[in-house]
Design an enzyme around this catalytic site. Structure first.
Site, PDB file in Angstrom:
ATOM      1  N   ASP A 129       0.816  -1.209   0.000  1.00  0.00           N
ATOM      2  CA  ASP A 129       0.000   0.000   0.000  1.00  0.00           C
ATOM      3  C   ASP A 129       0.854   1.266   0.000  1.00  0.00           C
ATOM      4  O   ASP A 129       2.040   1.245   0.325  1.00  0.00           O
ATOM      5  CB  ASP A 129      -0.888   0.029   1.256  1.00  0.00           C
ATOM      6  CG  ASP A 129      -1.997  -1.002   1.219  1.00  0.00           C
ATOM      7  OD1 ASP A 129      -2.000  -1.864   0.321  1.00  0.00           O
ATOM      8  OD2 ASP A 129      -2.861  -0.953   2.120  1.00  0.00           O
ATOM      9  N   HIS A 135      -6.084   8.920   1.274  1.00  0.00           N
ATOM     10  CA  HIS A 135      -5.990   8.001   2.422  1.00  0.00           C
ATOM     11  C   HIS A 135      -6.746   8.516   3.656  1.00  0.00           C
ATOM     12  O   HIS A 135      -6.232   8.510   4.777  1.00  0.00           O
ATOM     13  CB  HIS A 135      -4.513   7.762   2.788  1.00  0.00           C
ATOM     14  CG  HIS A 135      -4.280   6.450   3.475  1.00  0.00           C
ATOM     15  ND1 HIS A 135      -4.534   6.239   4.814  1.00  0.00           N
ATOM     16  CD2 HIS A 135      -3.811   5.265   3.003  1.00  0.00           C
ATOM     17  CE1 HIS A 135      -4.215   5.001   5.141  1.00  0.00           C
ATOM     18  NE2 HIS A 135      -3.780   4.380   4.054  1.00  0.00           N
ATOM     19  N   HIS A 157       3.459  -2.586   3.097  1.00  0.00           N
ATOM     20  CA  HIS A 157       3.545  -1.225   2.589  1.00  0.00           C
ATOM     21  C   HIS A 157       4.870  -1.048   1.875  1.00  0.00           C
ATOM     22  O   HIS A 157       5.843  -1.741   2.176  1.00  0.00           O
ATOM     23  CB  HIS A 157       3.407  -0.219   3.733  1.00  0.00           C
ATOM     24  CG  HIS A 157       2.079  -0.290   4.417  1.00  0.00           C
ATOM     25  ND1 HIS A 157       1.764  -1.297   5.314  1.00  0.00           N
ATOM     26  CD2 HIS A 157       0.982   0.505   4.312  1.00  0.00           C
ATOM     27  CE1 HIS A 157       0.510  -1.117   5.739  1.00  0.00           C
ATOM     28  NE2 HIS A 157       0.020  -0.034   5.148  1.00  0.00           N
ATOM     29  N   HIS A 160      -6.368   2.815  -3.816  1.00  0.00           N
ATOM     30  CA  HIS A 160      -6.269   2.910  -2.355  1.00  0.00           C
ATOM     31  C   HIS A 160      -6.750   4.274  -1.866  1.00  0.00           C
ATOM     32  O   HIS A 160      -6.279   4.763  -0.837  1.00  0.00           O
ATOM     33  CB  HIS A 160      -4.810   2.660  -1.921  1.00  0.00           C
ATOM     34  CG  HIS A 160      -4.623   2.442  -0.448  1.00  0.00           C
ATOM     35  ND1 HIS A 160      -5.510   1.736   0.332  1.00  0.00           N
ATOM     36  CD2 HIS A 160      -3.629   2.844   0.398  1.00  0.00           C
ATOM     37  CE1 HIS A 160      -5.068   1.694   1.591  1.00  0.00           C
ATOM     38  NE2 HIS A 160      -3.943   2.380   1.653  1.00  0.00           N
TER      39      HIS A 160
END
Length: 238
Positions: free
Chosen positions: A49, A104, A193, A100
């Site tokens: 991510d 965020h 990540h 995504h």
């Protein structure tokens, strides 16, 4: 009694090649699943991510390629827009690219129009950068609700969370990240990540652990949300 005519060697080879090509074409046309490579007892989904970035994406892609791994990169729209070359690099490296959100946020704290904006702008940023149109959406923090899922559906997105959290975002050591990968079973997905140094350092050992268990890094099916073989008939277009 009459005998069957014998074909010259070159003609025989040509005929065989035509037959093989025809069989392969038939398999493709009927949606046959790509054969599983030797040693693959199943597939798992490696996901990263919060990219892309000039600081971290190139090194991660290099490590994945050097170790024969493919992964799903869940990109933030703001970073895809800022670093389009890295989006193209992800696609060129054979990675799958997912949505995504744009900034965020905690999506469940937003109204429907804000949710729509976060998703639609990211779809556009990734597509404009050359990453294709995402089919997968990972909600930030894994937070979701019915309104968000309805917005995802409007864009043809499959929501993907995870089965195992590597805790790399929380300072997990390289050993701990590798241990988390070792808990995966066929079809499962792990959260990682792109920015933690320990995650980058873990990549070669992740490849070793998967190989030792007969597992391969696969893609995430937009139909089922599970890890499947790359090129499988159920995956759809990127």
């Amino acid at each position: 009694m009459p005998t069957s005519p014998r074909l010259p060697l070159r003609a025989l080879v040509t005929a065989l090649a035509v037959t093989v090509t025809a069989v392969a074409s038939t398999a493709t046309a009927t949606g046959a699943t790509a054969p599983r490579p030797a040693g693959c007892a199943g597939y798992v989904g490696l996901t990263f991510d919060d990219g892309p970035s000039d600081a971290h994406t190139p090194a991660l892609l290099a490590a994945l390629r050097q170790n024969g791994l493919r992964a799903t990169m869940f990109n933030e729209g703001q970073y895809a827009a800022a670093h389009p070359a890295q989006v193209r690099a992800e696609a060129a490296a054979g990675m799958w690219i997912g949505n995504h959100s744009y900034t965020h946020p905690h999506m469940t704290q937003l109204g429907q129009a804000q949710m729509d904006s976060e998703i639609s702008r990211t779809q556009q940023a990734i597509a404009s950068a050359g990453g294709g149109t995402p089919r997968l959406f990972r909600p930030p923090y894994g937070e979701t609700n019915g309104t968000l899922q309805a917005v995802e559906a409007e864009y043809g997105l499959r929501q993907v969370v995870w089965d195992v959290d590597s805790q790399d975002w929380n300072g997990a050591s390289t050993d701990a990240i590798v241990q988390a990968v070792s808990r995966l079973t066929a079809g499962q997905i792990i959260l990682m990540h792109e920015w933690p140094a320990n995650t980058l350092a873990a990549v070669p050992r992740i490849a070793q652990v998967l190989a030792s268990r007969g597992l391969c890094a696969g893609m995430i099916s937009p139909q089922t949300g599970r890890a499947v073989a790359p090129g499988s008939a159920v995956h759809g277009a990127r």
